[in-house]
Design a protein around this motif. Structure first.
Motif, PDB file in Angstrom:
ATOM      1  N   LEU A  46       0.674  -1.268   0.172  1.00  0.00           N
ATOM      2  CA  LEU A  46       0.210  -0.201  -0.091  1.00  0.00           C
ATOM      3  C   LEU A  46       0.953   1.325  -0.028  1.00  0.00           C
ATOM      4  O   LEU A  46       1.837   1.171   0.670  1.00  0.00           O
ATOM      5  N   SER A  47       0.340   2.185  -0.989  1.00  0.00           N
ATOM      6  CA  SER A  47       1.286   3.372  -0.895  1.00  0.00           C
ATOM      7  C   SER A  47       0.921   4.110   0.398  1.00  0.00           C
ATOM      8  O   SER A  47      -0.011   4.096   1.069  1.00  0.00           O
ATOM      9  N   ALA A  48       1.999   4.923   0.661  1.00  0.00           N
ATOM     10  CA  ALA A  48       1.930   5.959   2.124  1.00  0.00           C
ATOM     11  C   ALA A  48       0.718   7.020   1.836  1.00  0.00           C
ATOM     12  O   ALA A  48       0.067   7.351   2.893  1.00  0.00           O
ATOM     13  N   LYS A  49       0.344   7.297   0.767  1.00  0.00           N
ATOM     14  CA  LYS A  49      -0.571   8.022   0.531  1.00  0.00           C
ATOM     15  C   LYS A  49      -1.952   7.554   0.739  1.00  0.00           C
ATOM     16  O   LYS A  49      -2.872   8.042   1.560  1.00  0.00           O
ATOM     17  N   GLN A  50      -2.234   6.227   0.312  1.00  0.00           N
ATOM     18  CA  GLN A  50      -3.451   5.551   0.935  1.00  0.00           C
ATOM     19  C   GLN A  50      -3.451   5.013   2.547  1.00  0.00           C
ATOM     20  O   GLN A  50      -4.308   4.989   2.841  1.00  0.00           O
ATOM     21  N   GLY A  51      -2.426   4.773   2.902  1.00  0.00           N
ATOM     22  CA  GLY A  51      -2.022   4.713   4.391  1.00  0.00           C
ATOM     23  C   GLY A  51      -2.334   5.834   5.064  1.00  0.00           C
ATOM     24  O   GLY A  51      -3.115   5.694   6.186  1.00  0.00           O
ATOM     25  N   LYS A  52      -2.372   7.187   4.691  1.00  0.00           N
ATOM     26  CA  LYS A  52      -2.478   8.329   5.083  1.00  0.00           C
ATOM     27  C   LYS A  52      -3.953   8.595   5.280  1.00  0.00           C
ATOM     28  O   LYS A  52      -4.638   8.870   6.062  1.00  0.00           O
ATOM     29  N   VAL A  53      -4.575   7.947   3.999  1.00  0.00           N
ATOM     30  CA  VAL A  53      -6.106   7.891   3.692  1.00  0.00           C
ATOM     31  C   VAL A  53      -7.027   7.051   4.845  1.00  0.00           C
ATOM     32  O   VAL A  53      -7.907   7.371   5.516  1.00  0.00           O
ATOM     33  N   LEU A  54      -6.242   5.788   4.950  1.00  0.00           N
ATOM     34  CA  LEU A  54      -7.051   4.859   6.136  1.00  0.00           C
ATOM     35  C   LEU A  54      -6.743   5.443   7.498  1.00  0.00           C
ATOM     36  O   LEU A  54      -7.668   5.621   8.379  1.00  0.00           O
ATOM     37  N   GLU A  55      -5.647   6.304   7.882  1.00  0.00           N
ATOM     38  CA  GLU A  55      -5.278   6.662   9.024  1.00  0.00           C
ATOM     39  C   GLU A  55      -6.360   7.881   9.594  1.00  0.00           C
ATOM     40  O   GLU A  55      -6.791   7.839  10.594  1.00  0.00           O
ATOM     41  N   GLU A  56      -6.600   8.524   8.500  1.00  0.00           N
ATOM     42  CA  GLU A  56      -7.429   9.723   8.702  1.00  0.00           C
ATOM     43  C   GLU A  56      -8.909   9.465   8.965  1.00  0.00           C
ATOM     44  O   GLU A  56      -9.889   9.881   9.309  1.00  0.00           O
ATOM     45  N   LYS A  57      -9.472   8.009   8.269  1.00  0.00           N
ATOM     46  CA  LYS A  57     -10.674   7.927   8.438  1.00  0.00           C
ATOM     47  C   LYS A  57     -10.975   6.919   9.538  1.00  0.00           C
ATOM     48  O   LYS A  57     -12.132   6.304   9.806  1.00  0.00           O
ATOM     49  N   LYS A  58      -9.897   6.191  10.115  1.00  0.00           N
ATOM     50  CA  LYS A  58     -10.151   5.296  11.329  1.00  0.00           C
ATOM     51  C   LYS A  58     -10.895   5.649  12.245  1.00  0.00           C
ATOM     52  O   LYS A  58     -11.002   7.080  12.401  1.00  0.00           O
ATOM     53  N   LEU A  59     -11.615   4.950  13.043  1.00  0.00           N
ATOM     54  CA  LEU A  59     -12.515   5.233  13.978  1.00  0.00           C
ATOM     55  C   LEU A  59     -11.417   5.114  15.553  1.00  0.00           C
ATOM     56  O   LEU A  59     -10.931   4.370  15.701  1.00  0.00           O
TER      57      LEU A  59
END
Length: 66
Positions: A16-29
């Motif tokens: 997974l790209s760092a960009k998508q990792g950041k997306v997941l981090e921002e959306k996590k509960l």
């Protein structure tokens, strides 16, 4: 190694790209947004899996209702 820059791929050979990792981090509960009881009336919190299991185990089957 190939990089997946999306959240939809199921290719286990890509990282997974760092960009998508950041997306997941921002959306996590956040843990503080999870309620671990079945009496809360807070509509802004999610029910914990533990309490979901309690409800599942206690629910009546349609065949049990007369």
């Amino acid at each position: 190694m190939k990089i997946a820059d999306n959240l939809t791929t199921d290719d286990g050979k890509k990282v997974l790209s760092a960009k998508q990792g950041k997306v997941l981090e921002e959306k996590k509960l956040n843990k503080t947004d999870i309620t671990d009881n079945v009496t809360s009336t807070d509509t802004d919190k999610a029910l914990s899996a533990k309490q979901g299991k309690v409800l599942e185990e206690k629910k009546l089957n349609k065949t049990d209702i007369r």
